[in-house]
Scaffold this motif. Structure first.
Motif, PDB file in Angstrom:
ATOM      1  N   GLY B 230       0.812  -1.219   0.000  1.00  0.00           N
ATOM      2  CA  GLY B 230       0.000   0.000   0.000  1.00  0.00           C
ATOM      3  C   GLY B 230       0.839   1.260   0.000  1.00  0.00           C
ATOM      4  O   GLY B 230       1.931   1.310  -0.561  1.00  0.00           O
ATOM      5  N   ILE B 231       0.345   2.288   0.657  1.00  0.00           N
ATOM      6  CA  ILE B 231       1.026   3.579   0.673  1.00  0.00           C
ATOM      7  C   ILE B 231       1.805   3.765   1.972  1.00  0.00           C
ATOM      8  O   ILE B 231       1.527   3.119   2.972  1.00  0.00           O
ATOM      9  N   MET B 232       2.801   4.659   1.922  1.00  0.00           N
ATOM     10  CA  MET B 232       3.532   5.014   3.139  1.00  0.00           C
ATOM     11  C   MET B 232       3.121   6.437   3.525  1.00  0.00           C
ATOM     12  O   MET B 232       2.954   7.294   2.659  1.00  0.00           O
ATOM     13  N   VAL B 233       2.962   6.648   4.830  1.00  0.00           N
ATOM     14  CA  VAL B 233       2.668   8.003   5.309  1.00  0.00           C
ATOM     15  C   VAL B 233       3.854   8.494   6.118  1.00  0.00           C
ATOM     16  O   VAL B 233       4.681   7.696   6.559  1.00  0.00           O
ATOM     17  N   ASP B 235       3.865  10.669   8.962  1.00  0.00           N
ATOM     18  CA  ASP B 235       3.753  10.833  10.414  1.00  0.00           C
ATOM     19  C   ASP B 235       2.357  10.433  10.923  1.00  0.00           C
ATOM     20  O   ASP B 235       1.485  10.069  10.136  1.00  0.00           O
ATOM     21  N   ALA B 236       2.193  10.539  12.218  1.00  0.00           N
ATOM     22  CA  ALA B 236       0.939  10.114  12.849  1.00  0.00           C
ATOM     23  C   ALA B 236      -0.252  10.922  12.332  1.00  0.00           C
ATOM     24  O   ALA B 236      -1.333  10.382  12.106  1.00  0.00           O
ATOM     25  N   ALA B 237      -0.035  12.218  12.106  1.00  0.00           N
ATOM     26  CA  ALA B 237      -1.130  13.078  11.653  1.00  0.00           C
ATOM     27  C   ALA B 237      -1.648  12.610  10.293  1.00  0.00           C
ATOM     28  O   ALA B 237      -2.863  12.524  10.064  1.00  0.00           O
ATOM     29  N   LEU B 239      -1.340   9.649   9.040  1.00  0.00           N
ATOM     30  CA  LEU B 239      -1.955   8.326   9.219  1.00  0.00           C
ATOM     31  C   LEU B 239      -3.423   8.473   9.645  1.00  0.00           C
ATOM     32  O   LEU B 239      -4.319   7.835   9.090  1.00  0.00           O
ATOM     33  N   VAL B 240      -3.638   9.349  10.617  1.00  0.00           N
ATOM     34  CA  VAL B 240      -5.007   9.559  11.113  1.00  0.00           C
ATOM     35  C   VAL B 240      -5.893  10.102   9.993  1.00  0.00           C
ATOM     36  O   VAL B 240      -7.034   9.663   9.809  1.00  0.00           O
ATOM     37  N   VAL B 242      -5.529   9.651   6.721  1.00  0.00           N
ATOM     38  CA  VAL B 242      -5.818   8.585   5.751  1.00  0.00           C
ATOM     39  C   VAL B 242      -6.899   7.645   6.287  1.00  0.00           C
ATOM     40  O   VAL B 242      -7.836   7.281   5.572  1.00  0.00           O
ATOM     41  N   LEU B 243      -6.775   7.281   7.554  1.00  0.00           N
ATOM     42  CA  LEU B 243      -7.729   6.330   8.132  1.00  0.00           C
ATOM     43  C   LEU B 243      -9.117   6.952   8.240  1.00  0.00           C
ATOM     44  O   LEU B 243     -10.132   6.270   8.057  1.00  0.00           O
ATOM     45  N   LYS B 246     -10.720   6.886   4.857  1.00  0.00           N
ATOM     46  CA  LYS B 246     -11.205   5.542   4.529  1.00  0.00           C
ATOM     47  C   LYS B 246     -12.412   5.144   5.396  1.00  0.00           C
ATOM     48  O   LYS B 246     -12.957   4.046   5.244  1.00  0.00           O
ATOM     49  N   ILE B 249     -11.700   5.037  11.136  1.00  0.00           N
ATOM     50  CA  ILE B 249     -11.720   5.504  12.539  1.00  0.00           C
ATOM     51  C   ILE B 249     -12.602   6.744  12.629  1.00  0.00           C
ATOM     52  O   ILE B 249     -12.900   7.367  11.600  1.00  0.00           O
TER      53      ILE B 249
END
Lengths: 313, 249
Positions: B230-233, B235-237, B239-240, B242-243, B246, B249
């Motif tokens: 898949g993709i790489m992000v 940092d945490a921000a 990641l949140v 992207v989720l 989708k 979360i």
């Protein structure tokens, strides 16, 4: 018509969701007529739950004092006797089903198909071998009774909405006294059940200690997620065995799986490849987990996890 | 306790990644490193520890398979088994047949305990021990992570989905072992030399009056569906973000 008997798994109060997944598997068989049997000391509550599963025609209660705890040596002769009227007998591929079903098959003098992951016909199925590195299509002899365990991660739970008949069945089977239940110990938790949770967060050896697993529990509680662990983390004593995900642990299929500090050994990946979305957080950008992750983040979990928790708020 | 029988299966080594044949007829096995099934190694280690705690206990390693399975039985002898029996066959052996072979051996040997791995890492069936216990009409204790003996019986703690479960079984019994029961010993060179002199009997399915029934036909073998990278992000921000996009979360 194929008459399919499913052995219901329960703890006396609640029917395990693995049973509803077996129902979905069984419903995939052409012209299936599905019966769920529940064994216990008093199965009134769980029988009602089984009768409410869509697709179930009948529920059989086998209540007997000896059935208070699930012991394969006690259940198998009863299940084998009950099997006489059926073409197929299914159980879940959980520790309960894995213990019980082969003993039942041998008492009936027939083979077992383990870990059904897809139904291709009444006697034709797909199942994984070599830790899921190969999938075989197998066919059993239709003239014999078919005993199988169902790989629960491969099937959705049958929905509610059923209205099956419930009947009590008494079986004239003598039971052995050579096996006795002593006790059970489980890490009681308010979190969702690992095997059926929609969201799972797992930790690996990189967590470094049982204490550090609290970071994951805290994040999991924010997300309403269950918590799992890699074999390495369990072997190291950071997490109890019931949290292990993988070939020899639990095989799961959540909507989202967040692997934290897990490198992604093949035996671990076997347990998670049915997850809808896999997220990996690891400080090693070369870790094999990134080959299967839908979203990857390279970095220090001890910074990222608290930050995630804060951002999710 | 006088005699413990341990099942040993020859399988592709744990560290080897297998590949499926292009024509779907099976798995490529030629030239791959073969070893003792890791769970069986744990079963043997447990038998040896019981032997070392007691006195005059004989440990018999048994296997079913091709002639080269003698290699795995020699490993078992080098670890410390007293003798070995190979039921030699080129036929593919399914769990129910394996259980019938072990039953025939159990009737010859009269062990107090039969220890097996909970599953073999090739077919992952997890059946043989339970089937053997049924045919032998004896107790089974599966997925053992702790075994304690007292006169004529054993208390066995198993790893189950909910945690740990303890049962008591009368002997003789069949036990299948899980990963965390023990850590198998390494084999030392002098033990390998000594193992060459230990008895290894070869017998056959015919001699035990067991037929190599094929219960299941394998129609096709395929590689599993592969997940895409898949993709790489960064940092945490991200990641949140992207989720959330989708809807996860």
């Amino acid at each position: 018509m194929h008459k399919i008997l499913i052995i219901g798994e329960h703890d006396g109060k609640t029917l395990n969701p693995a049973t509803a997944k077996c129902v979905t598997c069984a419903a995939g068989i052409p012209e299936a007529e599905i019966t769920v049997a529940v064994f216990g000391a008093d199965t009134s509550t769980v029988a009602t739950q089984a009768a409410a599963l869509s697709g179930v025609k009948a529920v059989l209660r086998v209540d007997r004092a000896e059935n208070l705890h699930p012991l394969a040596a006690i259940f198998a002769p009863q299940l084998a006797a009950l099997a006489a009227d059926y073409t197929h007998v299914f159980g879940p591929s959980t520790s309960f089903g894995k213990d019980l079903m082969p003993r039942t098959a041998a008492l009936l003098g027939v083979a077992q198909v383990s870990d059904l992951m897809a139904v291709e016909g009444a006697y034709r199925f797909r199942r994984p071998i070599y830790a899921g590195n190969a999938i075989v299509t197998v066919e059993a002899d239709p003239s014999r009774k078919l005993i199988a365990t169902v790989r629960v991660a491969s099937f959705q739970a049958a929905p509610a909405g059923g209205n099956a008949t419930v009947a009590s069945k008494s079986l004239d089977v003598s039971l052995p006294s050579h096996t006795r239940y002593i006790g059970a110990k489980s890490g009681s938790t308010d979190r969702p059940d690992l095997q059926t949770a929609a969201r799972v967060i797992s930790g690996g050896r990189a967590l470094g200690s049982a204490e550090n697993f609290k970071l994951l529990f805290s994040l999991a509680d924010k997300l309403g997620a269950a918590v799992g662990a890699s074999r390495a983390a369990v072997d190291a004593g950071y997490a109890p065995n019931e949290m292990q995900v993988g070939q020899t642990g639990k095989i799961i299929s959540p909507e989202i799986y967040i692997a934290i500090g897990i490198s992604g050994a093949i035996q671990h990946l076997t347990g998670i490849k049915d997850a809808r979305t896999i997220v990996a957080i690891n400080k090693d950008g070369e870790a094999p987990i990134f080959e299967v992750a839908d979203v990857g983040l390279v970095g220090d979990l001890f910074q990222i996890v608290p930050e995630l928790e804060r951002l999710i708020g | 306790m006088q005699k413990i029988m341990v099942g040993i299966k020859r399988v592709v080594d744990f560290n080897v990644r297998i590949r499926v044949k292009a024509d779907g007829s099976g798995v490529m096995l030629d030239g791959l490193k073969m070893s003792v099934n890791p769970f069986d190694e744990i079963a043997l280690e447990e038998a040896l520890r019981i032997k070392e705690r007691g006195s005059n206990i004989e440990v018999v390693a048994v296997s079913i398979g091709v002639a080269d399975t003698q290699q795995q039985l020699r490993t078992a002898l080098a670890m410390g088994a007293d003798r070995a029996i190979l039921v030699q066959t080129d036929a593919a052996i399914e769990p129910l047949t394996a259980a019938k072979v072990f039953l025939a051996l159990a009737k010859q040997e009269n062990p107090d305990l039969i220890l097996l791995g909970k599953q073999a890492i090739d077919d992952d069936a997890n059946q043989t021990g339970q089937m053997l216990a049924a045919l032998w009409e004896r107790p089974q204790a599966t997925f053992a992570s702790k075994i304690e003996f007292s006169t004529g019986k054993a208390s066995v703690t198993s790893e189950v989905d909910a945690g740990l479960k303890t049962i008591e079984v009368d002997l003789p019994a069949v036990m299948t072992v899980d990963l965390r029961l023990n850590e198998p010993r390494y084999v030392k060179l002098p033990d390998i030399m000594k193992a060459k002199k230990k008895p290894l009997d070869v017998t056959s399915l015919d001699a035990l009056s067991v037929g190599a029934t094929g219960w299941l036909k394998t129609l096709k073998t395929e590689p599993p569906p592969q997940r895409q990278k898949g993709i790489m992000v960064k940092d945490a921000a991200e990641l949140v973000e992207v989720l959330k996009k989708k809807g996860l979360i």
